[in-house]
Design an enzyme around this catalytic site. Structure first.
Site, short mmCIF file in Angstrom:
data_model
loop_
_atom_site.label_atom_id
_atom_site.label_comp_id
_atom_site.label_asym_id
_atom_site.label_seq_id
_atom_site.Cartn_x
_atom_site.Cartn_y
_atom_site.Cartn_z
CG ASN A 16 63.01 46.19 66.11
OD1 ASN A 16 63.89 46.35 66.98
ND2 ASN A 16 61.77 46.29 66.36
CE LYS A 18 60.36 42.62 66.70
NZ LYS A 18 59.06 42.38 66.54
CG HIS A 103 58.22 48.37 67.79
ND1 HIS A 103 57.39 47.12 68.07
CD2 HIS A 103 58.63 47.91 66.58
CE1 HIS A 103 57.53 46.52 67.43
NE2 HIS A 103 58.39 46.58 66.23
CD GLU A 105 57.48 43.89 69.38
OE1 GLU A 105 58.62 44.22 69.64
OE2 GLU A 105 57.25 43.27 68.46
CD GLU A 173 56.99 47.73 62.47
OE1 GLU A 173 57.76 47.06 61.93
OE2 GLU A 173 57.04 48.03 63.72
N GLY A 179 55.83 39.64 63.42
CA GLY A 179 56.38 38.09 63.91
C GLY A 179 55.26 37.18 63.66
CB SER A 219 55.80 38.91 58.36
OG SER A 219 55.23 38.67 59.63
N GLY A 241 62.55 39.76 62.76
CA GLY A 241 63.20 38.48 62.70
C GLY A 241 64.26 38.28 61.69
C1 PEP Z 1 59.29 44.44 63.84
O1 PEP Z 1 59.73 44.03 64.96
O2 PEP Z 1 59.29 45.71 63.76
C2 PEP Z 1 58.91 43.54 62.84
C3 PEP Z 1 58.11 44.04 61.71
O3 PEP Z 1 58.87 42.23 63.00
P1 PEP Z 1 58.96 40.99 61.90
O4 PEP Z 1 59.66 41.53 60.91
O5 PEP Z 1 59.57 39.91 62.64
O6 PEP Z 1 57.63 40.84 61.71
#
Ligand code: PEP
Length: 257
Positions: A16, A18, A103, A105, A173, A179, A219, A241
């Site tokens: 992702n 983002k 998601h 966010e 998640e 993040g 993460s 990320g």
């Molecule tokens: C995400 O954006 O769904 C995510 C899991 O981000 P990260 O891996 O950066 O924690």
């Protein structure tokens, strides 16, 4: 780590991006393709979800690599007067085959609720896309001992009951792990994924519920992927990320070689 058996879902590692990336980032997809050889393709599916304006060029960059392209959202309606939104039809037309929905966010930034996510998933699936529906508890909810209840409520409220395992992916998640560099314990991940699996079998029927892929996200990095991806009922990862650079993303995918 090859797939456990023919009766467990084929793993999926999804990236992702983002609101990151530009046309120059598309070279990362080309690099990912170079590392995605026949052995790896047998064991794991790969997906990259760039921002909407990059969907078509990303799908073009991915041609011949077997890497799928997905969107990060699509509207609950197939078309109409919805300025700034993107229809599932158009997502499909770009060459993308999947879409991330709900998601955390989007739940936070855009106030998306379970019922809207269910509508979006229904429209995406009706259009021919695979819907990746995200669920996960906040830090306060986990600390209050409500993680399972929250995830189970989101799952019940956000997935169309007629979906098949080929049309639906769930991403667990934990919001506090996205993040932040923090991850739940293996036991906590196992507990939530088992609850999701159990509920999927009730909601969609045993056969379909067993084969829906349940991704862990939050993460995931090259150095913790092996531990997280070997947990029962974890059928891959949703990676934020670490999906922006081919080297990191492919190091996570390599777990399945
Ligand atoms: C995400 O954006 O769904 C995510 C899991 O981000 P990260 O891996 O950066 O924690």
């Amino acid at each position: 780590m090859p797939p456990k058996s023919a009766t467990t879902p084929k793993p999926l590692v999804a990236g992702n991006w983002k609101m990151n990336g530009s046309r120059a980032s598309l070279q990362e997809i080309t690099l990912m393709g170079l590392g995605y050889d026949a052995d790896l393709r047998r064991n794991v599916d790969l997906l990259v979800c760039p921002p909407t304006p990059l969907l078509y060029p990303a799908a073009t960059a991915a041609l011949g690599t077997a890497i799928a392209i997905g969107a990060q959202d699509s509207h609950e309606k197939i078309s109409g007067a919805h300025t700034g939104d993107v229809s599932p039809n158009l997502v499909l037309d770009t060459g993308a085959t999947m879409v991330i929905l709900g998601h955390s966010e989007r739940r936070t930034d855009h106030g998306e609720k379970d019922s809207l996510i269910e509508q979006k998933a229904g429209s995406a699936i009706a259009t021919g896309l695979v819907a990746i529906v995200c669920v996960g508890e906040t830090r306060a909810e986990r600390e209050a001992g409500r993680a399972l209840a929250v995830v189970r409520r989101q799952l019940r409220g956000s997935i169309p009951r007629t979906a098949t395992a080929a049309q639906l992916v769930i991403a667990y998640e934990p919001v506090w792990a996205i993040g932040t560099g923090l991850t739940p314990t293996a036991n906590d991940v196992a507990e939530v994924h088992l609850a999701i699996r159990t509920d999927l079998k009730k909601l969609l029927g045993k056969q379909q519920g067993e084969m829906v892929r349940i991704l862990y996200g939050g993460s995931v990095k090259p150095n913790n992927a092996k531990e997280l991806l070997s947990i029962d009922n974890v059928n891959g990862a949703l990676v934020g990320g670490a999906s922006l650079k081919a080297a990191d993303f492919m190091a996570i995918a390599e777990t399945y070689r």
